[in-house]
Scaffold this motif. Structure first.
Motif, PDB file in Angstrom:
ATOM      1  N   LEU A 209     -11.412 -14.487 -30.908  1.00  0.00           N
ATOM      2  CA  LEU A 209     -10.545 -14.164 -29.763  1.00  0.00           C
ATOM      3  C   LEU A 209     -10.015 -12.738 -29.865  1.00  0.00           C
ATOM      4  O   LEU A 209      -9.874 -12.043 -28.854  1.00  0.00           O
ATOM      5  CB  LEU A 209      -9.383 -15.167 -29.708  1.00  0.00           C
ATOM      6  N   ARG A 210      -9.758 -12.293 -31.096  1.00  0.00           N
ATOM      7  CA  ARG A 210      -9.193 -10.957 -31.304  1.00  0.00           C
ATOM      8  C   ARG A 210     -10.039  -9.868 -30.653  1.00  0.00           C
ATOM      9  O   ARG A 210      -9.523  -8.849 -30.204  1.00  0.00           O
ATOM     10  CB  ARG A 210      -9.063 -10.734 -32.814  1.00  0.00           C
ATOM     11  N   LYS A 211     -11.369 -10.113 -30.556  1.00  0.00           N
ATOM     12  CA  LYS A 211     -12.279  -9.099 -29.991  1.00  0.00           C
ATOM     13  C   LYS A 211     -12.131  -8.976 -28.477  1.00  0.00           C
ATOM     14  O   LYS A 211     -12.595  -8.013 -27.888  1.00  0.00           O
ATOM     15  CB  LYS A 211     -13.724  -9.453 -30.358  1.00  0.00           C
ATOM     16  N   LEU A 212     -11.492  -9.967 -27.855  1.00  0.00           N
ATOM     17  CA  LEU A 212     -11.301  -9.922 -26.398  1.00  0.00           C
ATOM     18  C   LEU A 212      -9.998  -9.220 -26.014  1.00  0.00           C
ATOM     19  O   LEU A 212      -9.760  -8.943 -24.846  1.00  0.00           O
ATOM     20  CB  LEU A 212     -11.222 -11.347 -25.822  1.00  0.00           C
ATOM     21  N   LEU A 213      -9.153  -8.940 -27.028  1.00  0.00           N
ATOM     22  CA  LEU A 213      -7.764  -8.581 -26.714  1.00  0.00           C
ATOM     23  C   LEU A 213      -7.417  -7.118 -26.970  1.00  0.00           C
ATOM     24  O   LEU A 213      -6.260  -6.786 -27.196  1.00  0.00           O
ATOM     25  CB  LEU A 213      -6.816  -9.481 -27.536  1.00  0.00           C
ATOM     26  N   ASP A 214      -8.396  -6.235 -26.914  1.00  0.00           N
ATOM     27  CA  ASP A 214      -8.119  -4.838 -27.256  1.00  0.00           C
ATOM     28  C   ASP A 214      -7.450  -4.044 -26.138  1.00  0.00           C
ATOM     29  O   ASP A 214      -6.679  -3.137 -26.398  1.00  0.00           O
ATOM     30  CB  ASP A 214      -9.405  -4.132 -27.690  1.00  0.00           C
ATOM     31  N   GLU A 215      -7.750  -4.382 -24.890  1.00  0.00           N
ATOM     32  CA  GLU A 215      -7.167  -3.622 -23.778  1.00  0.00           C
ATOM     33  C   GLU A 215      -5.850  -4.258 -23.356  1.00  0.00           C
ATOM     34  O   GLU A 215      -5.815  -5.377 -22.860  1.00  0.00           O
ATOM     35  CB  GLU A 215      -8.149  -3.590 -22.597  1.00  0.00           C
ATOM     36  N   ASP A 216      -4.749  -3.503 -23.529  1.00  0.00           N
ATOM     37  CA  ASP A 216      -3.410  -4.049 -23.333  1.00  0.00           C
ATOM     38  C   ASP A 216      -3.194  -4.703 -21.974  1.00  0.00           C
ATOM     39  O   ASP A 216      -2.576  -5.754 -21.877  1.00  0.00           O
ATOM     40  CB  ASP A 216      -2.358  -2.946 -23.523  1.00  0.00           C
ATOM     41  N   ASP A 217      -3.666  -4.062 -20.908  1.00  0.00           N
ATOM     42  CA  ASP A 217      -3.348  -4.551 -19.567  1.00  0.00           C
ATOM     43  C   ASP A 217      -4.366  -5.560 -19.033  1.00  0.00           C
ATOM     44  O   ASP A 217      -4.268  -5.992 -17.885  1.00  0.00           O
ATOM     45  CB  ASP A 217      -3.243  -3.370 -18.586  1.00  0.00           C
ATOM     46  N   MET A 218      -5.332  -5.911 -19.851  1.00  0.00           N
ATOM     47  CA  MET A 218      -6.343  -6.887 -19.430  1.00  0.00           C
ATOM     48  C   MET A 218      -5.697  -8.258 -19.240  1.00  0.00           C
ATOM     49  O   MET A 218      -4.907  -8.708 -20.071  1.00  0.00           O
ATOM     50  CB  MET A 218      -7.441  -6.973 -20.492  1.00  0.00           C
TER      51      MET A 218
END
Length: 372
Positions: A209-218
């Protein structure tokens, strides 16, 4: 199937796929990524039967179709291709091969039929809500270090995602514990999450899941059922089974009556613990904290390897206290502090200590003491 796809786009998709597949398994198709092409999109799907990741990528599709190929091998090939390369994937179904071509490089990989690829059964999700990537990243990043690795206590091998009551109302909460330390992180309750059933998200899923969460405003669409949890961005969908077990009542181990307050610079504290722990025995890793007025002495006494002591200026106004902890646990907890000061609350040398960031109670950590 015949497609052309930009190397960076392909690399991102197969990188996620190859990290999901199990390296050692007895079912050959589970080592493969399912590639399907239609319209102007290629989809890449990988599973280990507990987690499934589906990645959509723009591609020029000359011939629609699909096949499966080794995820690890394809990832290695794409990783080694030059930046900016245009990669052509063409399936030869009669020969059971997929050709991978870029510039002057040509590869021919063995395939397995797409019909044999297991698709995770869809689930009726009882709860659906949206949360910002940075909110979910904070919840999981700050709690995952406390996940238990003990297989016998399988219900602790993940992060407990649930709705809880807090002083300021209801919150979305993540909790993880291994019996020695505990992390409890809160976030504002997203719209639509109020009726969510609590689920234990497995350790491997938390890592993926961590790989999906890099862009703050996503915006991340979260769906929860009794048996599955799904996290989706416009391009990637991660679906996972949840741990079938009951998470223990963690509220009982969070101390309420700890009144001895130590305030210390988190960075200075972590570095000092790390330094004195250099001589601690690998087995116990015990560090002793001696608290006096506005003074903290960290010490290690390991008969086999030596002794160490370091003094820190701190804010402490209570009576003298000596208490021991595992250095690794102190370092992990101190590294979670985003702001300058860490606040430790103690009761006695035999009771668990509580740690938070300044006056912020949305992230609370508990660590059990050791005899030193």
């Amino acid at each position: 199937m015949k497609i052309s796809i930009e190397r960076a786009t392909l690399l991102r998709a197969v990188a996620q796929a190859q990290s999901v597949v199990e390296r050692r398994n007895t079912i050959p198709i589970l080592a493969n990524v399912l590639i399907e092409a239609e319209g102007d999109t290629a989809t890449f799907r990988a599973t280990d039967l507990d987690i499934e990741v589906l990645d959509k990528a723009p591609a020029k599709v000359s011939r629609a179709g699909g096949t499966t190929v080794s995820a690890v091998t394809l990832h290695e090939i794409v990783r080694k291709l030059p930046d900016g390369a245009l990669v052509e994937l063409e399936e030869d179904s009669t020969a059971g091969r997929l050709s991978v071509a870029a510039g002057r490089s040509n590869f021919s990989l063995a395939t397995l039929p797409r019909e044999d690829f297991p698709i995770m059964a869809s689930s009726e999700y009882n709860s659906n809500f949206t949360a910002k990537a940075q909110v979910l990243r904070r919840l999981f990043d700050k709690s995952k270090f406390a996940i238990s690795t003990e297989e016998t206590r399988y219900y602790l091998n993940g992060v407990y995602l649930h709705i809880a009551d807090s002083d300021g109302g209801r919150v979305l909460r993540c909790v993880a514990t291994d019996g020695h330390r505990l992390a409890r992180i809160d976030a504002d309750l997203p719209d639509g999450a109020a009726d969510m059933a609590g689920v234990i998200v497995p350790r491997k899923t938390v890592g993926e899941l961590r790989k999906l969460l890099d862009e703050d405003d996503m915006d991340i669409a979260v769906s929860v059922s009794e048996t599955k949890v799904r996290f989706a961005t416009p391009d990637i969908t991660l679906t996972s089974k949840v741990i079938d077990g009951t998470f223990p009542d963690y509220t009982r181990v969070i101390p309420q009556g700890n009144t001895r307050k130590l305030e210390v610079d988190a960075n200075d504290f972590a570095k000092a613990v790390d330094r004195v722990a250099t001589v601690s025995s690998e087995r116990s890793r015990a560090v002793k904290l001696q608290l006096d007025e506005d003074r903290l002495i960290l010490s290690v006494n390991a008969p086999d390897s030596g002794a160490a002591e370091e003094e820190l200026a701190v804010a402490y106004g209570d009576e003298r206290l000596e208490i021991g902890f595992n250095a690794k646990y102190l370092l992990e907890i101190a590294s979670q502090v985003d702001r300058e000061n860490a606040v430790f609350l103690f009761n006695s040398s035999g009771d668990p200590a509580l740690m938070r960031e300044g006056n912020d109670t949305s992230a609370v950590y508990v660590v059990m003491p050791m005899r030193v």
